[in-house]
Design an enzyme around this catalytic site. Structure first.
Site, mmCIF file in Angstrom:
data_model
loop_
_atom_site.group_PDB
_atom_site.id
_atom_site.type_symbol
_atom_site.label_atom_id
_atom_site.label_comp_id
_atom_site.label_asym_id
_atom_site.label_seq_id
_atom_site.Cartn_x
_atom_site.Cartn_y
_atom_site.Cartn_z
ATOM 1 N N HIS A 102 0.930 -0.841 0.218
ATOM 2 C CA HIS A 102 0.329 0.369 -0.029
ATOM 3 C C HIS A 102 0.477 1.119 -0.008
ATOM 4 O O HIS A 102 2.083 1.390 0.256
ATOM 5 C CB HIS A 102 -1.217 -0.210 1.222
ATOM 6 C CG HIS A 102 -0.125 -0.732 2.503
ATOM 7 N ND1 HIS A 102 0.223 0.908 3.447
ATOM 8 C CD2 HIS A 102 -0.106 -1.291 3.778
ATOM 9 C CE1 HIS A 102 0.732 0.464 4.103
ATOM 10 N NE2 HIS A 102 0.728 -0.923 4.494
ATOM 11 N N ALA A 103 0.117 2.111 0.266
ATOM 12 C CA ALA A 103 1.390 3.985 -0.348
ATOM 13 C C ALA A 103 2.247 3.543 0.511
ATOM 14 O O ALA A 103 3.077 4.211 0.184
ATOM 15 C CB ALA A 103 -0.373 5.260 0.387
#
Length: 87
Positions: free
Chosen positions: A15-16
């Site tokens: 994810h980010a």
């Protein structure tokens, strides 16, 4: 060129936050970095590219590093995955 396989061990996948850590590490090099998941191939310097892989915990990725400092870069990326993106 160095190629190696890594397993995504981060809970929640790439994810980010882990994608940003990978991009930050990739930005400090002269080498070209690509990540492959199945048929998808993305630039290791692109946070959006990494996130579009949809890599979840347990997925295996093929990492390719090509350039003058490829050995150092490959070791650094492997370490990042082995430590589950913990600094």
């Amino acid at each position: 060129m160095i190629q190696f396989e890594v397993t995504v061990t981060v809970e929640g996948g790439l994810h980010a936050r882990p994608a940003a850590l990978l991009v930050n590490r990739s930005a400090q090099t002269q080498s070209k970095i690509t990540l492959n998941k199945g048929e998808k191939q993305v630039d290791g310097r692109s946070i959006l590219g990494i996130m579009t892989l949809g890599a979840t915990q347990g997925d295996k990725l093929l990492v390719s590093v090509d350039g003058a400092d490829e050995e150092t870069v490959a070791a650094s990326i492997q370490q990042l995955f082995e430590q589950s993106f913990q600094s």
